[in-house]
Write a protein that holds these residues in place. Structure first.
Motif, PDB file in Angstrom:
ATOM      1  N   THR A 165      35.905  -3.021  -1.709  1.00  0.00           N
ATOM      2  CA  THR A 165      36.176  -2.100  -2.811  1.00  0.00           C
ATOM      3  C   THR A 165      36.479  -0.699  -2.307  1.00  0.00           C
ATOM      4  O   THR A 165      36.214  -0.352  -1.155  1.00  0.00           O
ATOM      5  N   ASN A 173      35.237  -7.650  -7.320  1.00  0.00           N
ATOM      6  CA  ASN A 173      34.249  -7.396  -8.372  1.00  0.00           C
ATOM      7  C   ASN A 173      33.427  -8.647  -8.673  1.00  0.00           C
ATOM      8  O   ASN A 173      32.965  -8.848  -9.792  1.00  0.00           O
ATOM      9  N   GLN A 221      30.468  -4.993  -8.569  1.00  0.00           N
ATOM     10  CA  GLN A 221      30.427  -3.788  -7.748  1.00  0.00           C
ATOM     11  C   GLN A 221      31.407  -2.702  -8.173  1.00  0.00           C
ATOM     12  O   GLN A 221      31.361  -1.592  -7.645  1.00  0.00           O
ATOM     13  N   SER A 242      32.361  -8.937 -14.065  1.00  0.00           N
ATOM     14  CA  SER A 242      32.015  -9.518 -12.774  1.00  0.00           C
ATOM     15  C   SER A 242      32.597 -10.918 -12.699  1.00  0.00           C
ATOM     16  O   SER A 242      32.990 -11.503 -13.715  1.00  0.00           O
ATOM     17  N   ARG A 291      29.509  -5.088  -1.435  1.00  0.00           N
ATOM     18  CA  ARG A 291      28.930  -5.928  -2.489  1.00  0.00           C
ATOM     19  C   ARG A 291      28.146  -5.124  -3.522  1.00  0.00           C
ATOM     20  O   ARG A 291      27.850  -5.621  -4.597  1.00  0.00           O
ATOM     21  N   HIS A 292      27.762  -3.904  -3.175  1.00  0.00           N
ATOM     22  CA  HIS A 292      27.136  -3.050  -4.181  1.00  0.00           C
ATOM     23  C   HIS A 292      27.577  -1.613  -3.938  1.00  0.00           C
ATOM     24  O   HIS A 292      28.075  -1.266  -2.864  1.00  0.00           O
ATOM     25  N   GLY A 323      26.132  -3.687  -8.916  1.00  0.00           N
ATOM     26  CA  GLY A 323      26.654  -4.765  -8.088  1.00  0.00           C
ATOM     27  C   GLY A 323      25.585  -5.769  -7.713  1.00  0.00           C
ATOM     28  O   GLY A 323      24.653  -6.024  -8.483  1.00  0.00           O
ATOM     29  N   ARG A 324      25.698  -6.345  -6.520  1.00  0.00           N
ATOM     30  CA  ARG A 324      24.757  -7.352  -6.055  1.00  0.00           C
ATOM     31  C   ARG A 324      23.352  -6.771  -5.926  1.00  0.00           C
ATOM     32  O   ARG A 324      23.185  -5.640  -5.451  1.00  0.00           O
ATOM     33  N   ASN A 383      21.609  -8.853 -10.568  1.00  0.00           N
ATOM     34  CA  ASN A 383      22.860  -8.113 -10.420  1.00  0.00           C
ATOM     35  C   ASN A 383      23.128  -7.261 -11.660  1.00  0.00           C
ATOM     36  O   ASN A 383      22.739  -7.612 -12.774  1.00  0.00           O
TER      37      ASN A 383
END
Length: 310
Positions: free
Chosen positions: A218, A234, A238, A244, A270-271, A285-286, A299
């Motif tokens: 991202t 996404n 994230q 998502s 991932r986040h 995010g994650r 999440n």
């Protein structure tokens, strides 16, 4: 949880499996995994608390990449240490170095950013150079040839800041126009498609930015008024826009939800986390490992306030 040890740090940078920081006096400390000598201690022994980087150099900025780290002196010289299989240390060879070594070429830099197996830097005049692995065009040199020393980013653009990830990089001009280059399978270049670019390409959407941050899947930018926009992968929310899933990626900038005003945003792939203009931290995010810091492991596709803040 506070970082262990009695070292007072003025700045921090997090890498893949290690972190580094600088004291107010410019002394560098790193901690975490130490494969390839990424901590700069002269050995490969991991450290769970900050340890001094070898040597007597004083730095003004530090950036932790994948398996390498780089730092900038007040004179504009860049020193790097750690893995060098793709030339990410910029020494003109592929030899691993366990302690800081000067980047080749004699260029003077004002800022630097290490990401994955690449490093990028800006001169005082805003000219961008990158070096290291270039299999995805992430050096911005117009090709996919890896470079062992600083190489000019093509396009004759002048940048005010740069941010490098493992697979792509982005730059911001003094007028707030964002350009990205490299891998683009998740839309992280915001070109409106998923085609890779080997040269800087303008981010679509018509926004201007005060800062930009490139992460593994991202990219996010903060507009001058504090609104945050993200684009790219996404799968786990994230991008922070409430969506998502595998099909929720965006190849154009989307607004981060919640109506918050941010001073800075930083992603890991991932986040993503952001600090508001009121100094309140939010992440999205994650969250399987608790990386959002909101006291749960669910999440979140929109900004979640980090727990235990005033």
């Amino acid at each position: 949880m506070a970082v262990a040890g009695a070292v007072a740090l003025a700045s921090l940078s997090g890498g893949a499996f290690h972190s580094c920081g600088l004291t107010t006096g410019g002394a560098a400390y790193c901690w975490g995994s130490n494969g390839f000598g990424v901590l700069g201690t002269g050995d490969t022994v991991p450290h769970a608390a900050p340890v001094a980087v070898a040597g007597t150099l004083s730095f003004t900025a530090i950036s932790a990449g994948g398996d390498h780290s780089c730092a900038l002196t007040s004179a504009g010289a860049v020193y790097c240490w750690g893995a060098n299989g793709s030339g990410e240390l910029g020494t003109g060879d592929t030899t691993t170095h366990l302690t800081p070594i000067a980047v080749a070429g004699g260029l003077k830099f004002a800022t630097l950013s290490a990401g994955g197996a690449i490093t990028c830097g800006l001169t005082a005049s805003g000219t961008a150079y990158c070096w290291g692995w270039n299999g995805l065009g992430q050096l911005g040199t117009g090709d996919t040839v890896s470079r062992l020393a600083p190489t000019l980013v093509t396009g004759n653009l002048t940048f005010a800041m740069l941010s490098a990830s493992a697979t792509h990089a982005c730059g911001l001009t003094s007028t707030g126009i964002a350009y990205c280059w490299g891998y683009n399978a998740d839309g992280e270049l915001a070109t409106g498609d998923t085609l890779p670019r080997t040269a800087p390409t303008a981010v679509t959407g018509g926004h201007t930015y005060a800062s930009v941050n490139a992460a593994r899947f991202t990219t996010c930018g903060v507009a001058p008024g504090g609104a945050a926009f993200c684009w790219g992968g996404n799968q786990v929310g994230q991008l922070g826009n409430g969506a998502s899933g595998a099909g929720a990626y965006s190849s154009t900038p989307v607004a981060v939800g919640g109506g918050l005003s941010f001073a800075a945003v930083s992603g890991s792939g991932r986040h993503t986390c952001g600090l508001t203009t009121g100094s309140v931290a939010y992440c999205w995010g994650r969250n399987r490992e608790g990386q959002l810091g909101d006291s749960v492991t669910v999440n979140s596709a929109v900004p979640a306030r980090v727990a235990n803040q005033p």
